[in-house]
Design a protein around this motif. Sequence first.
Motif, PDB file in Angstrom:
ATOM      1  N   ARG A 151     -10.103   4.978 -65.397  1.00  0.00           N
ATOM      2  CA  ARG A 151      -8.970   4.613 -64.541  1.00  0.00           C
ATOM      3  C   ARG A 151      -7.643   5.027 -65.177  1.00  0.00           C
ATOM      4  O   ARG A 151      -6.745   5.517 -64.506  1.00  0.00           O
TER       5      ARG A 151
ATOM      6  N   SER B 189      -6.274  -0.036 -55.678  1.00  0.00           N
ATOM      7  CA  SER B 189      -6.760   1.143 -54.969  1.00  0.00           C
ATOM      8  C   SER B 189      -8.245   0.995 -54.667  1.00  0.00           C
ATOM      9  O   SER B 189      -8.982   0.360 -55.411  1.00  0.00           O
TER      10      SER B 189
ATOM     11  N   ALA C 290       2.356   7.879 -57.317  1.00  0.00           N
ATOM     12  CA  ALA C 290       1.127   7.124 -57.040  1.00  0.00           C
ATOM     13  C   ALA C 290       0.595   7.454 -55.651  1.00  0.00           C
ATOM     14  O   ALA C 290      -0.620   7.610 -55.468  1.00  0.00           O
TER      15      ALA C 290
ATOM     16  N   LEU D 115      -1.538  -1.709 -59.799  1.00  0.00           N
ATOM     17  CA  LEU D 115      -1.942  -0.707 -58.825  1.00  0.00           C
ATOM     18  C   LEU D 115      -3.299  -1.126 -58.280  1.00  0.00           C
ATOM     19  O   LEU D 115      -4.242  -1.333 -59.051  1.00  0.00           O
TER      20      LEU D 115
ATOM     21  N   VAL E 234      -0.240  10.268 -62.636  1.00  0.00           N
ATOM     22  CA  VAL E 234       1.020   9.657 -62.197  1.00  0.00           C
ATOM     23  C   VAL E 234       2.056   9.818 -63.312  1.00  0.00           C
ATOM     24  O   VAL E 234       3.192  10.240 -63.062  1.00  0.00           O
ATOM     25  N   GLU E 235       1.658   9.494 -64.528  1.00  0.00           N
ATOM     26  CA  GLU E 235       2.584   9.598 -65.663  1.00  0.00           C
ATOM     27  C   GLU E 235       3.103  11.019 -65.849  1.00  0.00           C
ATOM     28  O   GLU E 235       4.281  11.212 -66.158  1.00  0.00           O
TER      29      GLU E 235
ATOM     30  N   TYR F 213      -3.087   8.968 -55.526  1.00  0.00           N
ATOM     31  CA  TYR F 213      -4.134   8.108 -54.948  1.00  0.00           C
ATOM     32  C   TYR F 213      -4.295   8.293 -53.450  1.00  0.00           C
ATOM     33  O   TYR F 213      -5.316   7.903 -52.893  1.00  0.00           O
TER      34      TYR F 213
ATOM     35  N   ILE G 124      -4.885  -1.676 -63.280  1.00  0.00           N
ATOM     36  CA  ILE G 124      -5.468  -0.934 -62.165  1.00  0.00           C
ATOM     37  C   ILE G 124      -6.715  -1.670 -61.688  1.00  0.00           C
ATOM     38  O   ILE G 124      -7.657  -1.862 -62.458  1.00  0.00           O
TER      39      ILE G 124
ATOM     40  N   PRO H   9       0.204   0.131 -66.724  1.00  0.00           N
ATOM     41  CA  PRO H   9      -0.489  -0.213 -65.481  1.00  0.00           C
ATOM     42  C   PRO H   9      -1.690  -1.135 -65.665  1.00  0.00           C
ATOM     43  O   PRO H   9      -2.407  -1.066 -66.654  1.00  0.00           O
TER      44      PRO H   9
ATOM     45  N   GLU I 156      -7.151   8.713 -64.779  1.00  0.00           N
ATOM     46  CA  GLU I 156      -6.654   9.065 -63.442  1.00  0.00           C
ATOM     47  C   GLU I 156      -5.168   8.733 -63.320  1.00  0.00           C
ATOM     48  O   GLU I 156      -4.394   9.508 -62.757  1.00  0.00           O
ATOM     49  N   PHE I 157      -4.745   7.596 -63.884  1.00  0.00           N
ATOM     50  CA  PHE I 157      -3.334   7.201 -63.806  1.00  0.00           C
ATOM     51  C   PHE I 157      -2.434   8.151 -64.598  1.00  0.00           C
ATOM     52  O   PHE I 157      -1.245   8.273 -64.290  1.00  0.00           O
TER      53      PHE I 157
END
Length: 160
Positions: A76, A66, A32, A64, A83-84, A36, A107, A105, A79-80
């Motif tokens: 969103r 941000s 993350a 999360l 991370v995954e 981010y 977000i 998540p 974008e996450f």
Amino acid sequence: MVVTAAKPGKDVVAVLLRRRFERLLAAVEAAAMEVYGERLGTLAVFGSVGRGTPRPDSDVDLLLISRDLPTGRLARVAEFERVEERVANVVKELAGEGITTSLAPVIKTPEEVNCGSLLFLDMVDDARILYDREGFFSRFLKRLRAKLHELGAERKQYGG
């Protein structure tokens, strides 16, 4: 004479399970921060993993927070996914150990957090903050706890 190992007790199994989830949480935090960058304000875990009572099939509930997030839930989540992707190897290793988990998540921007959500009521007692730039979410939860106390609110557990 045959010597056999005793089956580990529930406490030992619970500790080992928590350690496995801790490994995943460390990877999620690093990912993350990478994805981010300076926009990341808070990363918290809640639910059974946040309480330290996960099961092998528990998902990892994350909050999360941000700045400068894309508009809309799907953008969103897209974008996450970065991370995954960065923690996919850890999730795969856990699956090999019988832990079938996924990231779940929530977000939000700081402004959206300040608008409130019923979800935060669970986080008052159960959230574990992994990262909190400038203490934003810690202060938010402290104010929410104070308001609930002022109102005389009590948490009631029903069912299992």
